[in-house]
Design an enzyme around this catalytic site. Structure first.
Site, mmCIF file in Angstrom:
data_model
loop_
_atom_site.group_PDB
_atom_site.id
_atom_site.type_symbol
_atom_site.label_atom_id
_atom_site.label_comp_id
_atom_site.label_asym_id
_atom_site.label_seq_id
_atom_site.Cartn_x
_atom_site.Cartn_y
_atom_site.Cartn_z
ATOM 1 N N LYS A 206 157.681 90.367 -45.280
ATOM 2 C CA LYS A 206 156.377 90.195 -45.658
ATOM 3 C C LYS A 206 156.711 90.401 -47.763
ATOM 4 C CE LYS A 206 152.889 90.173 -42.892
ATOM 5 N NZ LYS A 206 151.153 90.651 -42.464
ATOM 6 N N MET B 67 147.534 98.313 -51.518
ATOM 7 C CA MET B 67 148.449 97.975 -52.031
ATOM 8 C C MET B 67 148.051 97.002 -52.740
ATOM 9 S SD MET B 67 147.731 95.704 -47.758
ATOM 10 C CE MET B 67 146.297 95.191 -47.599
ATOM 11 N N ASP C 78 155.846 96.473 -39.255
ATOM 12 C CA ASP C 78 155.775 95.776 -40.982
ATOM 13 C C ASP C 78 157.115 96.443 -41.806
ATOM 14 O OD1 ASP C 78 153.262 94.864 -39.935
ATOM 15 O OD2 ASP C 78 152.575 95.941 -41.090
#
Length: 301
Positions: free
Chosen positions: A93, A204, A73
């Site tokens: 991302k 997030m 990630d």
């Protein structure tokens, strides 16, 4: 098994859809290891400090194996990435392209598994706490392979403590609610009504902090002076804890350029372990900025 290259589906990255990727194993049941030796492991990397990796995760990351591909990630800390011995790819991302990046992760994984590699899918925190871990398991099962799972220490509980914020405290908070800042397709989560002894932990969510703060006041009945703490880059050398309240925290975060990964804590627990003199001398509009070792009894040496 010969690698296959499905064509792109007309998106700007020319990435195939997950459904169009080849089946890796045909049979009535999924397998953990393909006939060619390929396998996949989902690993949680914790909040960011290498010392908070599980032993199982550390062994995988530090082992030297030319047949391993790490797919990481974007928000996995540099300190943890530096432990990795072997080839690694970092997911792209970025805001606005999460779905395309996820499809690219599936393509990278599928290609490597067809080559008989051990794919280590390294995710921040715990992969199954707002981390698409379950979605990835179901995807790989649909291709005939069942991932091995190594849980990680979730930032939902570890990051606040690293910032000297306990999520519960007798007489202050007796319940904890975990929320994501972004639902599917960018939707906002439903909010639970205010209770004075409730803590909310948002993961997030720093990108829509002002919106969340306003909605908590307008739709969930939270007082404007409810304390808010943001733990940025928990456990890393440049960790910061930023403290304000629902009325001010959005502007404070912008002023201090708070970035992901950040964990947001809303509730009276935010101030339980703060020193009284720090609270008393804090400008409400400037916020309180605490370094990593603010309270050495609450962080790892």
């Amino acid at each position: 098994m010969q690698a296959q290259k499905p064509s792109g589906e007309g998106n700007e990255w020319n990435i195939p859809t997950p459904a169009s990727l080849p089946i890796l194993h045909h049979g009535p049941k999924t397998v953990q290891t393909l006939a060619n030796g390929g396998k996949i492991t989902l690993v949680g990397s914790g909040p960011g400090d290498p010392d908070l990796l599980t032993i199982a995760a550390y062994k995988l990351l530090s082992s030297e194996d030319d047949n391993t591909l790490f797919i990481c990630d974007r928000l996995v800390s540099q300190e943890i990435l530096d432990i990795i011995q072997g080839e690694k790819k970092i997911a792209r991302k970025l805001p606005g392209c999460a779905d395309l990046a996820q499809n690219e992760i599936y393509q990278w994984s599928n290609d490597a598994l067809q080559q008989g590699k051990h794919v280590i899918r390294l995710k921040i925190g715990d992969p199954f706490v707002f981390g698409r871990g379950g979605e990835e398991v179901l995807h790989f099962r649909s291709k005939g392979i069942d991932p091995i799972v190594i849980p990680g220490v979730s930032a939902a509980f570890s990051a606040p403590l690293l910032g000297s914020i306990p999520v519960t405290h007798r007489g202050v908070a007796n319940q904890v609610v975990m929320c994501t800042g972004y639902g599917r397709e960018g939707t906002s989560p439903d909010l639970i009504k205010y209770h004075p002894e409730q803590t909310i932990v948002f993961l997030m969510a720093v990108g829509r902090l002002k919106e969340l703060s306003e909605r908590l006041q307008r739709m969930a009945g939270y007082p404007a002076d409810t304390p808010v703490g943001i733990i940025e880059k928990a456990g890393c050398p440049d960790q910061r804890t930023v403290v304000g309240d629902l009325k001010t925290i959005g502007d404070i975060a912008i002023q201090h350029n708070v970035q992901a990964p950040s964990t947001i804590v809303v509730g009276n627990v935010v101030r339980v372990l703060l020193e009284e003199e720090d609270i008393a001398t804090t400008d409400a509009l400037e916020g309180l900025i605490l370094p990593k070792n603010y309270n050495t009894t609450m962080v790892m040496a």
